[in-house]
Design a protein around this motif. Structure first.
Motif, PDB file in Angstrom:
ATOM      1  N   TYR A 145       0.845  -1.207   0.000  1.00  0.00           N
ATOM      2  CA  TYR A 145       0.000   0.000   0.000  1.00  0.00           C
ATOM      3  C   TYR A 145       0.872   1.247   0.000  1.00  0.00           C
ATOM      4  O   TYR A 145       0.541   2.255  -0.630  1.00  0.00           O
ATOM      5  CB  TYR A 145      -0.960  -0.008   1.183  1.00  0.00           C
ATOM      6  CG  TYR A 145      -0.380  -0.502   2.483  1.00  0.00           C
ATOM      7  CD1 TYR A 145      -0.328  -1.860   2.755  1.00  0.00           C
ATOM      8  CD2 TYR A 145       0.129   0.375   3.423  1.00  0.00           C
ATOM      9  CE1 TYR A 145       0.206  -2.337   3.941  1.00  0.00           C
ATOM     10  CE2 TYR A 145       0.661  -0.083   4.618  1.00  0.00           C
ATOM     11  CZ  TYR A 145       0.696  -1.444   4.867  1.00  0.00           C
ATOM     12  OH  TYR A 145       1.240  -1.899   6.037  1.00  0.00           O
ATOM     13  N   GLY A 251      -5.991 -10.514  -2.083  1.00  0.00           N
ATOM     14  CA  GLY A 251      -5.081  -9.660  -1.333  1.00  0.00           C
ATOM     15  C   GLY A 251      -5.017  -8.239  -1.823  1.00  0.00           C
ATOM     16  O   GLY A 251      -4.177  -7.449  -1.387  1.00  0.00           O
ATOM     17  N   VAL A 253      -7.100  -5.853  -1.415  1.00  0.00           N
ATOM     18  CA  VAL A 253      -7.931  -4.895  -0.675  1.00  0.00           C
ATOM     19  C   VAL A 253      -7.187  -3.577  -0.442  1.00  0.00           C
ATOM     20  O   VAL A 253      -7.713  -2.497  -0.703  1.00  0.00           O
ATOM     21  CB  VAL A 253      -8.355  -5.471   0.695  1.00  0.00           C
ATOM     22  CG1 VAL A 253      -9.324  -4.538   1.374  1.00  0.00           C
ATOM     23  CG2 VAL A 253      -8.944  -6.845   0.528  1.00  0.00           C
ATOM     24  N   LEU A 254      -5.955  -3.680   0.062  1.00  0.00           N
ATOM     25  CA  LEU A 254      -5.223  -2.465   0.425  1.00  0.00           C
ATOM     26  C   LEU A 254      -4.863  -1.639  -0.805  1.00  0.00           C
ATOM     27  O   LEU A 254      -4.994  -0.419  -0.807  1.00  0.00           O
ATOM     28  CB  LEU A 254      -3.966  -2.846   1.209  1.00  0.00           C
ATOM     29  CG  LEU A 254      -4.260  -3.304   2.638  1.00  0.00           C
ATOM     30  CD1 LEU A 254      -3.228  -4.272   3.137  1.00  0.00           C
ATOM     31  CD2 LEU A 254      -4.330  -2.094   3.558  1.00  0.00           C
ATOM     32  N   ALA A 257      -7.832   0.071  -2.096  1.00  0.00           N
ATOM     33  CA  ALA A 257      -8.179   1.215  -1.253  1.00  0.00           C
ATOM     34  C   ALA A 257      -7.309   2.419  -1.606  1.00  0.00           C
ATOM     35  O   ALA A 257      -7.792   3.548  -1.676  1.00  0.00           O
ATOM     36  CB  ALA A 257      -8.016   0.862   0.222  1.00  0.00           C
ATOM     37  N   VAL A 258      -6.022   2.189  -1.862  1.00  0.00           N
ATOM     38  CA  VAL A 258      -5.106   3.285  -2.190  1.00  0.00           C
ATOM     39  C   VAL A 258      -5.522   3.946  -3.499  1.00  0.00           C
ATOM     40  O   VAL A 258      -5.540   5.174  -3.612  1.00  0.00           O
ATOM     41  CB  VAL A 258      -3.650   2.776  -2.289  1.00  0.00           C
ATOM     42  CG1 VAL A 258      -2.754   3.834  -2.909  1.00  0.00           C
ATOM     43  CG2 VAL A 258      -3.140   2.378  -0.923  1.00  0.00           C
TER      44      VAL A 258
ATOM     45  N   PRO B 142      -7.026 -16.066   1.687  1.00  0.00           N
ATOM     46  CA  PRO B 142      -5.704 -15.451   1.659  1.00  0.00           C
ATOM     47  C   PRO B 142      -5.513 -14.643   2.955  1.00  0.00           C
ATOM     48  O   PRO B 142      -6.477 -14.093   3.486  1.00  0.00           O
ATOM     49  CB  PRO B 142      -5.767 -14.515   0.457  1.00  0.00           C
ATOM     50  CG  PRO B 142      -6.924 -14.968  -0.353  1.00  0.00           C
ATOM     51  CD  PRO B 142      -7.879 -15.620   0.586  1.00  0.00           C
ATOM     52  N   VAL B 144      -4.315 -11.710   3.863  1.00  0.00           N
ATOM     53  CA  VAL B 144      -4.764 -10.321   3.934  1.00  0.00           C
ATOM     54  C   VAL B 144      -6.276 -10.261   4.094  1.00  0.00           C
ATOM     55  O   VAL B 144      -6.814  -9.518   4.929  1.00  0.00           O
ATOM     56  CB  VAL B 144      -4.386  -9.550   2.646  1.00  0.00           C
ATOM     57  CG1 VAL B 144      -4.676  -8.085   2.799  1.00  0.00           C
ATOM     58  CG2 VAL B 144      -2.935  -9.783   2.294  1.00  0.00           C
ATOM     59  N   LEU B 145      -6.961 -11.103   3.309  1.00  0.00           N
ATOM     60  CA  LEU B 145      -8.425 -11.084   3.319  1.00  0.00           C
ATOM     61  C   LEU B 145      -8.963 -11.520   4.677  1.00  0.00           C
ATOM     62  O   LEU B 145      -9.871 -10.888   5.230  1.00  0.00           O
ATOM     63  CB  LEU B 145      -8.935 -12.012   2.221  1.00  0.00           C
ATOM     64  CG  LEU B 145     -10.433 -11.942   1.973  1.00  0.00           C
ATOM     65  CD1 LEU B 145     -10.800 -10.599   1.392  1.00  0.00           C
ATOM     66  CD2 LEU B 145     -10.887 -13.064   1.065  1.00  0.00           C
ATOM     67  N   ILE B 148      -8.424  -8.733   7.307  1.00  0.00           N
ATOM     68  CA  ILE B 148      -9.317  -7.595   7.119  1.00  0.00           C
ATOM     69  C   ILE B 148     -10.759  -7.989   7.416  1.00  0.00           C
ATOM     70  O   ILE B 148     -11.516  -7.224   8.027  1.00  0.00           O
ATOM     71  CB  ILE B 148      -9.173  -7.028   5.693  1.00  0.00           C
ATOM     72  CG1 ILE B 148      -7.782  -6.410   5.548  1.00  0.00           C
ATOM     73  CG2 ILE B 148     -10.254  -5.999   5.384  1.00  0.00           C
ATOM     74  CD1 ILE B 148      -7.442  -5.985   4.159  1.00  0.00           C
ATOM     75  N   PHE B 236      -3.869   1.298   8.510  1.00  0.00           N
ATOM     76  CA  PHE B 236      -3.944   2.122   7.308  1.00  0.00           C
ATOM     77  C   PHE B 236      -5.389   2.189   6.798  1.00  0.00           C
ATOM     78  O   PHE B 236      -5.852   3.228   6.330  1.00  0.00           O
ATOM     79  CB  PHE B 236      -3.026   1.545   6.217  1.00  0.00           C
ATOM     80  CG  PHE B 236      -3.074   2.271   4.912  1.00  0.00           C
ATOM     81  CD1 PHE B 236      -2.506   3.528   4.781  1.00  0.00           C
ATOM     82  CD2 PHE B 236      -3.683   1.702   3.806  1.00  0.00           C
ATOM     83  CE1 PHE B 236      -2.552   4.199   3.574  1.00  0.00           C
ATOM     84  CE2 PHE B 236      -3.730   2.371   2.600  1.00  0.00           C
ATOM     85  CZ  PHE B 236      -3.158   3.628   2.485  1.00  0.00           C
ATOM     86  N   LEU B 237      -6.110   1.077   6.937  1.00  0.00           N
ATOM     87  CA  LEU B 237      -7.515   1.048   6.505  1.00  0.00           C
ATOM     88  C   LEU B 237      -8.440   1.671   7.551  1.00  0.00           C
ATOM     89  O   LEU B 237      -9.640   1.787   7.325  1.00  0.00           O
ATOM     90  CB  LEU B 237      -7.955  -0.393   6.257  1.00  0.00           C
ATOM     91  CG  LEU B 237      -7.467  -1.065   4.983  1.00  0.00           C
ATOM     92  CD1 LEU B 237      -8.001  -2.483   4.914  1.00  0.00           C
ATOM     93  CD2 LEU B 237      -7.903  -0.286   3.758  1.00  0.00           C
ATOM     94  N   ARG B 256      -1.871  10.752   3.728  1.00  0.00           N
ATOM     95  CA  ARG B 256      -2.058  10.447   2.317  1.00  0.00           C
ATOM     96  C   ARG B 256      -2.634  11.627   1.549  1.00  0.00           C
ATOM     97  O   ARG B 256      -2.345  11.844   0.381  1.00  0.00           O
ATOM     98  CB  ARG B 256      -3.008   9.271   2.205  1.00  0.00           C
ATOM     99  CG  ARG B 256      -2.582   8.252   1.224  1.00  0.00           C
ATOM    100  CD  ARG B 256      -3.492   7.084   1.362  1.00  0.00           C
ATOM    101  NE  ARG B 256      -4.603   7.201   0.451  1.00  0.00           N
ATOM    102  CZ  ARG B 256      -5.746   6.548   0.597  1.00  0.00           C
ATOM    103  NH1 ARG B 256      -5.920   5.758   1.629  1.00  0.00           N
ATOM    104  NH2 ARG B 256      -6.705   6.671  -0.284  1.00  0.00           N
TER     105      ARG B 256
END
Lengths: 312, 295
Positions: A145, A251, A253-254, A257-258, B142, B144-145, B148, B236-237, B256
């Motif tokens: 990200y 994977g 998602v991040l 989002a960016v 996965p 990351v999923l 989250i 970050f999210l 950001r």
């Protein structure tokens, strides 16, 4: 071999069912209940109860699960609590965008990673090998990200070459391609690192085997030796490619989002902040199903290429 | 290369064979990349621990007049953020949070995962099936999923981040611990210990763990970098620690919007995550090579 294929297919069913239980349980992980979070503050107790009944939240958990599973099996993922649209429609549109991004970033990572991994193995210890090792470590260490933000800073803000956000509103091919470049690069970094590393070590393993020495002693040219090495390391390389593609799909998602890329990750992010649990569940269930089926396909393809695996 | 190694090793071998751990330490002491990575990590850990004394400013006290100062601005070596808070102070304090959020799940996974994995591998039978099939289910997502999804359902907060990341890493450690245990359990010396009347507890404690913990530890060390990236990614999210706390992922998120004003300062928190995660990766690579563990 067919026995193995059959057993592997059967094994996927409990995994999928287990995954569905986890996804179902997410509703009840959420603090408070999923209804009161989205009801207007002034709604009466009776209104809340009525909505609960309408969504089926008043029944015992196992019943709720079976009813839910039955609907899911028919492709009905429920309705979004926030927009009242059918979840399946939102997920379908988002999935298409995510698939495109997963394909483009996988393609980039596969081509570069294979090339670097193989070259590094054949030039072991030289500058190119060291470069490949560096790429491998950086690829798996960089927070993707953050890499995405750096790409935006350099190519959108400073150089003004490429757009920073979203997919194109007008459906021109050129605009679409311009929008997908940066997210593709950001998302390709991790698989690039992983693939470079695995391909290098797989090729080195084969290169160090006696039959390669025999091939060389027989007077085979470098190119023919190369093709033997690639053929023999194919099962291992194929596995990592398949797995990485799956990771790309789930994977992103991040990165989505960016870049505000309108895929499943973006939808998931939106659902989390609107506390839209049916959408959250729908996205995760669809992605997990894809992931399990992909792993299954990789396993089966591997057995097809290298029948020795089935005997284990 | 081979010659010089032989020359150095020869006297030691002639005197007394080096113990396994001394050999590992000796190999590590000659591995420059690993030493540098270890040094960097010591520095990062120290700066996180000593943040209250090292930080020149209060990490949450801002000044409207001093927003987004450049790196090298007078009084603010690394500039200021979008609320005029000192970046150096916030990076020092943020490191504490990121390290806690990234390391704790791996430690939890190490303890729980090793316990479950060794139990599954040693006992076998239905216990094994039950534990391992349950772990398989988590592999349907996965990493990351999964992180989250669970965090998203639980809601923001440090505790929820730790829970969701632990759920990601426990099954991974269980798999490694189980397969290492099954492998070691089949070796002859375990059978010999059992034949000589050693009890289950003695076998597991003295014979099994000693040979299984190495691979488990090395595997856990490879997961730290991912855990840090994910922990920072969750905040970050907006799913990790809540503002105004300083945390690298959260800082990256709030800065950001400022990339159009200042290109360098918003990139700093991500750079910190990157350096930390790379140092952990290099260290675990070095450990694995030194301990001669494959995979």
């Amino acid at each position: 071999m067919w026995v193995y294929v059959g057993r592997r297919l059967l094994l996927a069913i409990p995994t999928l069912l287990g995954a569905s239980i986890i996804v179902f349980a997410m509703v009840h992980l959420a603090p408070g209940d999923p209804i009161s979070a989205v009801m207007p503050a002034e709604s009466s107790q009776a209104e809340i109860e009525a909505t609960k009944r309408a969504y089926g939240f008043d029944r015992p958990l196992p019943v709720q699960y079976l009813v839910w599973l039955g609907r899911v099996a028919q492709g009905d993922l429920g309705k979004s609590v926030a927009t009242r649209r059918a979840v399946i429609l939102d997920v379908r549109d988002a999935l298409a965008n995510s698939l495109v991004l997963a394909l483009s970033s996988s393609l980039l990572a596969f081509v570069l990673g294979m090339a670097m991994g193989l070259l590094a193995a054949f030039r072991q210890g030289r500058a190119l090998d060291k470069l490949a090792s560096a790429v491998a470590v950086v690829g798996v260490s960089v927070p993707h990200y953050w890499a995405g933000i750096i790409l935006i800073i350099v190519f959108s803000v400073q150089l003004n070459w490429l757009p920073a956000m979203g997919a194109a509103n007008d459906p021109g091919v050129v605009e679409y391609l311009r929008h997908i470049v940066l997210p593709t690069v950001a998302l390709a970094l991790i698989p690039l690192g992983v693939i470079t590393r695995v391909v290098r070590s797989a090729a080195l393993d084969i290169l160090n085997q006696e039959f390669v020495l025999a091939l060389r002693a027989k007077g085979l040219g470098a190119r023919r030796v190369f093709s033997h090495v690639v053929k023999n390391s194919a099962p291992q390389i194929l596995t990592v490619l398949g797995l990485q593609f799956g990771f790309q799909l789930g994977g992103s998602v991040l990165v989505e989002a960016v870049f505000s890329w309108p895929g499943t990750g973006y939808l998931l992010n939106l659902a989390i902040f609107q506390r839209d649990i049916p959408v959250l569940q729908g996205v995760i269930l669809v992605l997990a199903t894809f992931f399990v089926l992909l792993n299954l396909a990789v396993d089966l393809l591997q057995t097809l290429i290298d029948p020795r695996i089935a005997r284990h | 290369m081979a010659v010089s190694v032989a020359l150095v090793e020869a006297p030691a071998v002639a005197a007394a064979p080096m113990s396994y751990w001394r050999t590992v330490a000796w190999r590590l002491s000659r591995d420059r990349a690993t030493l540098v990575a270890g040094g960097v990590l010591v520095l990062i850990a120290l700066s996180a621990v000593l943040a209250p004394w090292l930080a020149p400013y209060d990490p949450s006290a801002g000044s409207i007049r001093l927003r987004l100062a450049e790196v090298g601005a007078p009084g603010h070596v690394l500039g200021t953020d979008e609320q005029g808070r000192d970046m150096l102070s916030r990076l020092l304090w943020g490191g504490r949070m990121t390290l806690v959020a990234g390391l704790t799940p791996v430690l939890v996974a190490l303890v729980l995962g090793a316990g479950l994995g060794v139990a599954a591998g040693y006992v076998g039978g239905i216990t094994n099936t039950l534990i391992m099939r349950t772990m398989d289910i988590f592999y349907a997502f996965p990493a990351v999923l999964l992180a989250i999804a669970i965090s998203g359902a639980l809601g923001p907060g440090l505790a929820n981040t730790l829970i969701s990341l632990s759920i990601v890493f426990v099954p991974r450690v269980v798999r490694v611990a189980e397969s290492a245990t099954v492998q070691v359990k089949g070796l002859e010396y375990i059978a010999a210990a059992r034949a000589s009347g050693a009890g289950v507890r003695a076998i597991v404690r003295h014979h099994l763990l000693a040979n299984v913990l190495g691979p488990i530890l090395v595997f856990a060390s490879t997961q730290v970098s991912l855990s840090i990236i994910l922990a920072a990614g969750l905040s970050f999210l907006g799913l990790g620690v809540t503002p105004p706390a300083a945390e690298w992922g959260l800082m990256l998120n709030t800065l950001r919007q400022s990339i159009y004003v200042n290109a360098i300062v918003p990139a700093l928190p991500g750079l910190a995550i990157f350096i930390t995660s790379m140092a952990f990766n290099l260290l675990s690579d070095g450990l694995r090579d030194a301990m001669e563990i494959r995979g």
